[in-house]
Design a protein around this motif. Sequence first.
Motif, PDB file in Angstrom:
ATOM      1  N   UNK A   1      67.717  84.332  33.714  1.00 40.34           N
ATOM      2  CA  UNK A   1      68.842  85.258  33.828  1.00 40.34           C
ATOM      3  C   UNK A   1      68.417  86.704  34.046  1.00 40.34           C
ATOM      4  N   UNK A   2      67.277  87.110  33.508  1.00 43.99           N
ATOM      5  CA  UNK A   2      66.834  88.497  33.672  1.00 43.99           C
ATOM      6  C   UNK A   2      66.017  88.709  34.942  1.00 43.99           C
ATOM      7  N   UNK A   3      65.884  87.683  35.745  1.00 41.95           N
ATOM      8  CA  UNK A   3      65.172  87.800  37.014  1.00 41.95           C
ATOM      9  C   UNK A   3      63.697  87.515  36.947  1.00 41.95           C
ATOM     10  N   UNK A   4      63.179  87.216  35.758  1.00 39.38           N
ATOM     11  CA  UNK A   4      61.752  86.912  35.625  1.00 39.38           C
ATOM     12  C   UNK A   4      61.470  85.483  36.081  1.00 39.38           C
ATOM     13  N   UNK A   5      60.287  85.267  36.625  1.00 35.95           N
ATOM     14  CA  UNK A   5      59.870  83.957  37.105  1.00 35.95           C
ATOM     15  C   UNK A   5      58.852  83.346  36.146  1.00 35.95           C
ATOM     16  N   UNK A   6      58.413  82.141  36.475  1.00 38.03           N
ATOM     17  CA  UNK A   6      57.382  81.490  35.660  1.00 38.03           C
ATOM     18  C   UNK A   6      56.101  82.327  35.649  1.00 38.03           C
TER      19      UNK A   6
END
Length: 497
Positions: A156-161
């Motif tokens: 949801x916050x736009x961070x990826x793996x």
Amino acid sequence: MRAMRWLMITAACLAAATADEYEFWDACAAGDTKEMENLLDAAADIDLNYPDEDGRTPLLLAALQDRAAAARFLLERGADAEAVGRWPGPPDGPLATAAALGHVATMDALLEGGASANAATGPDGRTPLIAAAEAGSSEAVALLLSVGAAVDARRADGATAACAAAAGGHGDVLRRLLDAGADVHVADTLSGESLLHYAARAPTADAVEVALAAGADVGRRSGVGVPTDVSEAYDEGQEPRREDLRGGLTPLMAAAASSSHEALEVLLAAAKRSLGSDFPSYVDAVDASGRTALAWAAAAPIRSTACIELLYASDARDDSATVDGLSVLHLASQGNARAVAYFVDVKGFDVDQRALTEKRPTPLMLASKAGAVAAAKALIRRGADVDAASTNGATALHAAAAAGQTAVARLLLRRGANALAQDARGEFPSQACPKTPRGRALKYSLSRAERRAWARLEKEFGGVEPPDAVAEDGVDSSVVEDLEDDSVVDLDERDEL
């Protein structure tokens, strides 16, 4: 009577069904497929997706305990592979839960049973791959990538793996993700922090080294909603204006703010190699609040000077102030006692240095307001004036009282602070206390300290007796700590700074 009999029979049936379900949950957690089968044969109406009292479904229990056989059995009997539990159980679905724990065998069973490798799960919408990367489980990451998990899926916050792996300092996992095509230039949508920012905050430098080797930009700024023209300025190598940054932290600042000295050292070395003559301006760059990397290191809550020393070794300047008019000593005084000692003892800062604000507070006033006992003690031991007043006449004791900081107030009084000091409005410290239970207790104690001081100085006081500050507040004096009781040990008394 007949209705009552039917109610009793129904209640007994429900109780029996509940007992069967409890036994079934226990069997799932234990991975006892034979007992699970017996219980289902005896009570075919057991809901395979119903959570137990702790919010865990049977499949979640199998995932938590790494019971691959139980997971296969449940899926074959029709359990929902994506069903989530409820609070206080795990917030993720079964596959993400198993991935976060590195339970690869159960992950295999779930994937074979139809669980999606790309299902958004939990309140933050993370995928199983993000959960595995966050936990640093290389095997789980490899398995999910092999079945087609989207490497750059966002939570949801736009961070990826890749961001999740970098935040944990999991260099091996980050390398695997980047090799699988993860974007090294990714930035989240919440704070605008890049992959390198996440890595810079990690406790080790492993992820920083991997990100830099993959081409991450050491000078990339964070910032929410950075205007398009500023983004273009990044690409052209120009330094954007402070008012346009809306945060604007470099990875160096992020490492300093998190006291990640290993990451800071790697970033400094990389910047020195890549920036050449522009390196000094990189070290002394400021964010939108006017803080440099050195200022962020000073303000870090961890009592350490490792980052500060590294920055000084790179010729960082310490003579700038934030937009709030605070120096590095003022920032350190709000929580970093060792930094206070370093700035005063090694760098020669004035222990009573005034901030460039309207009230012109000293470091001790800021420490008192923040409740930073160790920092206040470090300042007092180096000669800080406990009765220095701001432009409105308030002292450090007024600041501690206004913030309800009992421990600091006790320290100040024991170090000779004047309990009868009055600010520009003629108010004593006790009158600055907040109207809360904690504030009323502190007000009562300060009032007692004022009256003891009045008794000692009655002849010089000029006839203006302090008010009976809390007589009307109904505070039970038996539960109030005496601020001048020498038998009470200050917080952080063992700190020898």
